[in-house]
Design a protein around this motif. Structure first.
Motif, PDB file in Angstrom:
ATOM      1  N   ALA A  96      33.864  29.438  30.942  1.00  0.00           N
ATOM      2  CA  ALA A  96      34.363  27.893  30.658  1.00  0.00           C
ATOM      3  C   ALA A  96      36.078  28.137  30.952  1.00  0.00           C
ATOM      4  O   ALA A  96      36.688  27.045  31.100  1.00  0.00           O
ATOM      5  CB  ALA A  96      34.301  27.737  29.072  1.00  0.00           C
ATOM      6  N   SER A  97      36.522  29.180  30.920  1.00  0.00           N
ATOM      7  CA  SER A  97      38.099  29.275  30.850  1.00  0.00           C
ATOM      8  C   SER A  97      38.489  29.100  32.419  1.00  0.00           C
ATOM      9  O   SER A  97      39.309  28.296  32.694  1.00  0.00           O
ATOM     10  CB  SER A  97      38.663  30.746  30.589  1.00  0.00           C
ATOM     11  N   LEU A  98      37.437  29.452  33.359  1.00  0.00           N
ATOM     12  CA  LEU A  98      37.791  29.613  34.819  1.00  0.00           C
ATOM     13  C   LEU A  98      37.379  28.088  35.226  1.00  0.00           C
ATOM     14  O   LEU A  98      37.984  27.556  36.160  1.00  0.00           O
ATOM     15  CB  LEU A  98      37.358  30.535  35.865  1.00  0.00           C
ATOM     16  N   ALA A  99      36.276  27.396  34.630  1.00  0.00           N
ATOM     17  CA  ALA A  99      36.039  25.934  34.910  1.00  0.00           C
ATOM     18  C   ALA A  99      37.324  25.008  34.665  1.00  0.00           C
ATOM     19  O   ALA A  99      37.620  24.172  35.238  1.00  0.00           O
ATOM     20  CB  ALA A  99      34.756  25.742  34.078  1.00  0.00           C
ATOM     21  N   ALA A 100      37.912  25.479  33.349  1.00  0.00           N
ATOM     22  CA  ALA A 100      39.190  24.740  32.832  1.00  0.00           C
ATOM     23  C   ALA A 100      40.283  24.928  33.718  1.00  0.00           C
ATOM     24  O   ALA A 100      41.229  23.925  34.102  1.00  0.00           O
ATOM     25  CB  ALA A 100      39.401  24.861  31.468  1.00  0.00           C
ATOM     26  N   VAL A 101      40.566  26.211  34.067  1.00  0.00           N
ATOM     27  CA  VAL A 101      41.657  26.477  34.762  1.00  0.00           C
ATOM     28  C   VAL A 101      41.187  27.265  35.939  1.00  0.00           C
ATOM     29  O   VAL A 101      41.270  28.642  35.878  1.00  0.00           O
ATOM     30  CB  VAL A 101      42.781  27.590  33.860  1.00  0.00           C
ATOM     31  N   PRO A 102      40.975  26.881  37.128  1.00  0.00           N
ATOM     32  CA  PRO A 102      40.141  27.361  38.330  1.00  0.00           C
ATOM     33  C   PRO A 102      41.384  28.306  38.783  1.00  0.00           C
ATOM     34  O   PRO A 102      40.869  29.209  39.542  1.00  0.00           O
ATOM     35  CB  PRO A 102      39.772  26.272  39.268  1.00  0.00           C
ATOM     36  N   ARG A 103      42.563  28.117  38.950  1.00  0.00           N
ATOM     37  CA  ARG A 103      43.454  29.086  39.378  1.00  0.00           C
ATOM     38  C   ARG A 103      43.630  30.386  38.658  1.00  0.00           C
ATOM     39  O   ARG A 103      44.153  30.380  37.599  1.00  0.00           O
ATOM     40  CB  ARG A 103      44.824  28.305  39.573  1.00  0.00           C
ATOM     41  N   ARG A 104      42.991  31.285  39.338  1.00  0.00           N
ATOM     42  CA  ARG A 104      42.977  32.743  38.509  1.00  0.00           C
ATOM     43  C   ARG A 104      44.304  33.103  37.730  1.00  0.00           C
ATOM     44  O   ARG A 104      44.435  33.845  36.906  1.00  0.00           O
ATOM     45  CB  ARG A 104      42.181  33.730  39.428  1.00  0.00           C
ATOM     46  N   GLY A 105      45.178  33.151  38.720  1.00  0.00           N
ATOM     47  CA  GLY A 105      46.658  33.582  38.757  1.00  0.00           C
ATOM     48  C   GLY A 105      47.386  32.944  37.256  1.00  0.00           C
ATOM     49  O   GLY A 105      47.799  33.698  36.579  1.00  0.00           O
ATOM     50  N   LEU A 106      46.870  31.666  37.297  1.00  0.00           N
ATOM     51  CA  LEU A 106      47.529  30.805  36.412  1.00  0.00           C
ATOM     52  C   LEU A 106      46.968  31.222  35.044  1.00  0.00           C
ATOM     53  O   LEU A 106      47.554  31.424  34.012  1.00  0.00           O
ATOM     54  CB  LEU A 106      47.133  29.303  36.707  1.00  0.00           C
ATOM     55  N   PHE A 107      45.552  31.199  34.935  1.00  0.00           N
ATOM     56  CA  PHE A 107      44.751  31.756  33.756  1.00  0.00           C
ATOM     57  C   PHE A 107      45.306  33.093  33.395  1.00  0.00           C
ATOM     58  O   PHE A 107      45.505  33.267  32.059  1.00  0.00           O
ATOM     59  CB  PHE A 107      43.608  31.762  34.239  1.00  0.00           C
ATOM     60  N   VAL A 251      44.520  41.645  41.088  1.00  0.00           N
ATOM     61  CA  VAL A 251      43.520  41.666  42.162  1.00  0.00           C
ATOM     62  C   VAL A 251      42.153  41.143  41.747  1.00  0.00           C
ATOM     63  O   VAL A 251      41.432  40.485  42.376  1.00  0.00           O
ATOM     64  CB  VAL A 251      43.727  42.931  42.844  1.00  0.00           C
ATOM     65  N   SER A 252      41.557  41.988  40.539  1.00  0.00           N
ATOM     66  CA  SER A 252      40.508  42.002  40.337  1.00  0.00           C
ATOM     67  C   SER A 252      40.053  40.532  39.947  1.00  0.00           C
ATOM     68  O   SER A 252      38.846  39.941  40.008  1.00  0.00           O
ATOM     69  CB  SER A 252      40.201  42.932  39.217  1.00  0.00           C
ATOM     70  N   MET A 253      41.002  39.961  39.088  1.00  0.00           N
ATOM     71  CA  MET A 253      40.618  38.536  38.838  1.00  0.00           C
ATOM     72  C   MET A 253      40.853  37.518  39.627  1.00  0.00           C
ATOM     73  O   MET A 253      39.509  36.765  39.745  1.00  0.00           O
ATOM     74  CB  MET A 253      41.839  38.073  37.673  1.00  0.00           C
TER      75      MET A 253
END
Lengths: 258, 303
Positions: A96-107, A251-253
């Motif tokens: 849900a988090s990445l669907a809402a904030v797909p830019r990983r670095g930002l999340f 990197v992992s994220m």
């Protein structure tokens, strides 16, 4: 990235953090253990000071002794750092988090900034009250006061030490994604391994650079003699460890499937 | 609109999705049908940019998902495995999502009412039944009032009333012009809701066509006949080109013919008939046949 986007991510992470009490409860022992040990240790010292040998009296460090409990209390901050990250994976919230904030670095950045702010506040309160409690318990004849030389440094350093260890834990957690794995590495490392290795003379040349050992120098007023690191250089070493862990987590994220 | 182009995904040595291409259009419910393990969930995760494709690409409203501005306002999703922290209250789960998606807080109450979770909105999700969890997931999907919905097995765990509700909801969302993409492993479920079907098996598209077309193409019916003269009837039907078999309950079953023709033949030959009825094979059987063929074919090709 607009300021609005950043605010949205921070707001979401803060709401998340507040709404799961079990994660926040892990912070309580950081405070309770640190202050509790400071109190009992201080009282023991108050009673036993006169019986100390002269050389022990000479090297007596009221600040370092008072901060002994932080080394235990910081385990709670490490657990907090780990759980903040790994609960996303164990609960599936990460999707849900990445669907809402797909830019990983930002999340990832939003999560770390929020949790770090909380860790910093808890560290600040814990360190201040630990210091006050310890010095009161030791008693006015031998204790240190806030204005003594080196004391403000030790207090600021202690807050940074606890906060950085918590952030280090967040980075490691982001790399391994499992609380069991992250704590399985971090707790033995901080609790036992680092302590044991630093008491073996030969190994110590290397072991003094372990994150908690290097950062720990800043907790003392009287420096240890068997190390090349000082309070600030030690803290710098801990900062580098933390930066590496955070970068590894990033990197992992970014690269791995959620 | 969701456009999937030549999409492949490999997990270790398993090829979960194999050169998949299809388009999900607005204004209708598109069913994504396939047996468990066919690659439905993987495809949906890739649509949401949760998993990276090994090759191929996906466009959501013309671009990549991660480049959407406020993605929750474009795409609402419900993923099969669940994505709610058990220690969090239902309302708080929607609240943080609203913050992240820059959706007004008032919308949280609206979706809670829409899915009928008012009474448990203040409860922690770990006490939720499967059905309540599904409703919360649907509330989260609808939060941003999105034009596209990606729903992975939404009827799982719902009670019959909930199943009826979600069917109606999906139809009305599509009728409003939204793109509704819903997966299921049950043909019978799709037959009731989907206007269009994308059937996959072993990671590949097996069929991509309208629901009515699928039914026409795949429902094989036969005629069941009860007669006191089965031997003569069988000869007459076979002579007329039908395939006949004796059912266990005494009926004759005639394939490749229809009830009217059977009646005509009986009259022309002076046969007594007690019952003639048409039986349709279920779509479930048609679906099983379709996926089974694909599996056999693929298994043969790989060796």
């Amino acid at each position: 990235m607009s300021a609005e986007t950043a605010r949205a991510v921070l707001g979401a992470e803060w709401t998340k953090l507040r709404s799961v009490p079990s994660t926040l409860w892990t912070l309580l022992p950081a405070f309770a253990v640190s202050v509790g040990i400071a109190l009992s240790f201080g009282l023991v010292l108050r009673g036993a000071y006169d019986d100390l040998r002269p050389e022990s009296k000479a090297s007596f460090d009221p600040v370092g002794s008072g901060f002994n409990g932080l080394r235990l209390g910081m385990i709670a901050l490490v657990v907090f750092g780990v759980l903040t990250v790994t609960s996303e994976y164990s609960s599936g919230t990460i999707r849900a988090s990445l669907a809402a904030v797909p830019r990983r670095g930002l999340f990832y950045g939003g999560k770390l900034v929020t949790a770090t702010a909380v860790a910093f506040l808890v560290s600040l309160v814990t360190v201040l009250i630990t210091f006050g409690t310890a010095q009161a318990a030791i008693g006015s004849t031998h204790n240190a006061s806030l204005t003594d030389e080196g004391v403000p440094r030790a207090i600021c350093g202690a807050v940074l030490y606890m906060t950085l260890l918590s952030v280090f834990a967040m980075g490691v957690a982001a790399m391994v994604r499992s609380a069991a794995a992250a704590l399985g590495v971090l707790v033995p490392l901080f609790f036992m391994l680092s302590e044991i290795l630093n008491n073996i003379p030969g190994v110590r040349t290397v072991a003094q650079f372990l994150p908690d050992a290097a950062g720990g120098h800043v907790l003392r007023l009287v420096p240890r003699e068997d190390t090349v690191l000082g309070p600030w250089t030690g803290l710098l070493v801990l900062s580098l460890w933390t930066a590496a862990a955070v970068a590894g987590g990033h990197v992992s994220m970014s690269r791995r499937d959620a | 609109m969701i456009e999937v182009e030549n999409l492949s995904k490999r997990y270790g040595r398993t090829l979960a999705v194999d050169r998949l291409s299809f388009t999900v259009r607005p204004g209708r419910v598109t069913g994504f049908l396939g047996p468990n393990g066919a690659g439905k969930s993987s495809t949906m995760r890739m649509i949401l940019d949760l998993d990276a494709p090994t090759s191929g690409r996906i466009r959501v409203n013309g671009g990549r998902y991660r480049d959407l501005r406020d993605p929750l306002r474009h795409v609402g999703s419900l993923l099969e495995a669940g994505s709610v922290h058990g220690g969090r209250r239902a309302r708080d789960h929607l609240r943080w999502l609203a913050r992240a998606g820059r959706i007004p807080e008032s919308r949280v109450r609206e979706v809670i009412e829409l899915v009928g979770l008012q009474s448990v909105a203040g409860k922690r999700a770990k006490g939720f039944s499967l059905g309540m969890g599904q409703r919360l997931g649907i509330a989260a999907a609808l939060l941003g009032d999105p034009g596209i919905l990606v729903l992975d097995e939404p009827v799982n765990g719902l009670d019959p009333e909930g199943v009826r509700w979600i069917r109606g909801l999906m139809k009305s969302l599509a009728a409003e012009g939204r793109t509704v993409f819903v997966s299921s492993h049950l043909m019978s479920e799709m037959a009731l809701t989907a206007d269009h079907l994308v059937v996959i098996g072993r990671g590949r598209v097996l069929a991509d066509l309208g629901m009515t077309e699928f039914i026409e193409r795949n429902s094989r019916s036969h005629v069941r006949i009860r007669t006191p003269e089965p031997e003569r009837m069988r000869d007459v039907l076979t002579a007329a080109g039908a395939r006949v078999r004796q059912a266990d309950d005494g009926f004759l079953e005639a394939f490749e013919t229809d009830a009217a023709r059977v009646g005509d033949l009986a009259a022309a030959n002076g046969l007594t008939v007690h019952e003639v009825s048409t039986w349709s094979a279920s779509l479930e059987e048609a679906f099983m046949r379709l996926t089974a063929e694909a599996t056999e074919h693929r298994a043969g090709a790989e060796r």
